[in-house]
Design a protein around this motif. Structure first.
Motif, PDB file in Angstrom:
ATOM      1  N   LEU A  61       0.796  -1.107  -0.015  1.00  0.00           N
ATOM      2  CA  LEU A  61       0.188  -0.001  -0.052  1.00  0.00           C
ATOM      3  C   LEU A  61       0.807   1.109  -0.102  1.00  0.00           C
ATOM      4  O   LEU A  61       1.766   1.345   0.682  1.00  0.00           O
ATOM      5  N   GLY A  62       0.491   2.266  -0.804  1.00  0.00           N
ATOM      6  CA  GLY A  62       1.195   3.493  -0.833  1.00  0.00           C
ATOM      7  C   GLY A  62       2.493   3.457  -1.821  1.00  0.00           C
ATOM      8  O   GLY A  62       3.059   4.301  -2.233  1.00  0.00           O
ATOM      9  N   GLU A  63       2.810   2.270  -2.381  1.00  0.00           N
ATOM     10  CA  GLU A  63       3.934   1.857  -3.287  1.00  0.00           C
ATOM     11  C   GLU A  63       3.331   2.082  -4.573  1.00  0.00           C
ATOM     12  O   GLU A  63       2.317   2.046  -5.003  1.00  0.00           O
ATOM     13  N   ARG A  64       4.189   2.143  -5.701  1.00  0.00           N
ATOM     14  CA  ARG A  64       4.105   2.330  -7.072  1.00  0.00           C
ATOM     15  C   ARG A  64       4.000   1.172  -7.813  1.00  0.00           C
ATOM     16  O   ARG A  64       4.829   0.138  -7.436  1.00  0.00           O
ATOM     17  N   ALA A  65       2.915   1.000  -8.678  1.00  0.00           N
ATOM     18  CA  ALA A  65       2.792  -0.192  -9.370  1.00  0.00           C
ATOM     19  C   ALA A  65       2.695   0.173 -10.823  1.00  0.00           C
ATOM     20  O   ALA A  65       2.192   1.198 -11.501  1.00  0.00           O
ATOM     21  N   THR A  66       3.445  -0.571 -11.723  1.00  0.00           N
ATOM     22  CA  THR A  66       3.715  -0.391 -12.965  1.00  0.00           C
ATOM     23  C   THR A  66       3.388  -1.545 -13.969  1.00  0.00           C
ATOM     24  O   THR A  66       3.902  -2.635 -13.508  1.00  0.00           O
ATOM     25  N   ILE A  67       2.626  -1.261 -15.014  1.00  0.00           N
ATOM     26  CA  ILE A  67       2.295  -2.492 -15.841  1.00  0.00           C
ATOM     27  C   ILE A  67       2.614  -1.900 -17.193  1.00  0.00           C
ATOM     28  O   ILE A  67       2.317  -0.810 -17.896  1.00  0.00           O
ATOM     29  N   ASN A  68       2.984  -2.951 -17.902  1.00  0.00           N
ATOM     30  CA  ASN A  68       3.618  -2.444 -19.485  1.00  0.00           C
ATOM     31  C   ASN A  68       2.757  -3.237 -20.269  1.00  0.00           C
ATOM     32  O   ASN A  68       2.196  -4.299 -20.302  1.00  0.00           O
ATOM     33  N   THR A 117       2.638   2.462 -21.046  1.00  0.00           N
ATOM     34  CA  THR A 117       2.769   1.805 -19.296  1.00  0.00           C
ATOM     35  C   THR A 117       1.601   2.512 -18.496  1.00  0.00           C
ATOM     36  O   THR A 117       1.338   3.856 -18.989  1.00  0.00           O
ATOM     37  N   LEU A 118       1.205   1.743 -17.821  1.00  0.00           N
ATOM     38  CA  LEU A 118       0.087   2.268 -16.823  1.00  0.00           C
ATOM     39  C   LEU A 118       0.904   2.325 -15.565  1.00  0.00           C
ATOM     40  O   LEU A 118       1.453   1.274 -14.952  1.00  0.00           O
TER      41      LEU A 118
END
Lengths: 123, 113
Positions: free
Chosen positions: B15-22, B78-79
């Motif tokens: 929680l609170g961290e970054r998520a990156t989807i390609n 990227t999302l």
């Protein structure tokens, strides 16, 4: 309230037919292109068909071309999908979705989705 | 047909961290005539229909929290969820509308670590 409500799903035998409906409300239906998108249980999304706002252009995915027909009745704010020669691989939740750009001719992104109706093709 | 691939298949973020989807396309989905990338992102929570988050690769849909952002051009996109919230647990799909048949990526499942 802006919404799309699908109906007409159910269980049908292979080779059978079914007609889905999608009732639109809360927006100017006659100005928007519409799509059908399906999702097999536990799987990803597959675009099925698009119809232009006035019904003059229609496009289909490869797997349904020649078997499914998309249509609309702007006087009833309703979208349809006639499905013939159904196969087990057509089993899915079918969503209707509104195109994100008014009066588009070939379709863009989907900015409003219904909750879907389940079609199960099985003997 | 244009094929979209997504990576990773799933990810777990605190929680609170970054998520990156390609999302990678089998061909460029940038139309030179208008300099637009024909790519959208959707979020799907269990038992719900997909919800539009981003279109034209980087335009946030009205009402979508600004922690969601889209970037990229050509064939690579990227999302990013800048600060993951509990309500962001979902599957995320990319979608190309550059050419018919429209296609989707296979989806990326995001969970809380």
């Amino acid at each position: 309230q802006v919404q799309l409500v699908e109906s007409g799903g159910g269980v049908v035998q292979p080779g059978g037919s079914l007609r889905l409906s999608c009732a639109a409300s809360g927006f100017t239906f006659r100005s928007d292109g519409m799509h059908w998108v399906r999702q097999a249980p536990g799987k990803g999304l597959e675009w099925v068909a698009f119809i232009r706002y006035d019904g003059s252009n229609k496009y289909y995915g490869d797997s349904v071309e020649g078997r499914f027909t998309i249509s609309r009745d702007n006087s009833k704010n309703t979208l349809y999908l006639q499905m013939n020669s159904l196969r087990p691989e057509d089993t899915a939740v079918y969503y209707c979705a509104k195109d994100g750009v008014s009066t588009s001719s070939i379709g863009w992104y989907f900015d409003l989705w219904g909750r879907g109706t389940l079609v199960a093709v099985s003997s | 047909d244009i094929v979209l691939t997504q990576s990773p298949d799933s990810l777990a973020v605190s929680l609170g961290e970054r998520a990156t989807i390609n999302c990678k396309s089998s061909q460029s989905i940038l139309r030179n005539s208008n300099n637009k990338n024909y790519l959208a992102w959707y979020q799907q929570k269990p038992g719900q229909p997909p919800k539009l988050l981003i279109y034209w690769a980087s335009t946030r849909e009205s009402g979508v929290p600004d922690r969601f952002s889209g970037s990229g051009s050509g064939a690579d996109f990227t999302l990013t969820i800048s600060s993951l919230q509990a309500e962001d647990v979902a599957v995320y799909f990319c979608h190309q509308y550059y050419s018919i048949p429209f296609t989707f990526g296979p989806g990326t499942k995001v969970d809380i670590k």
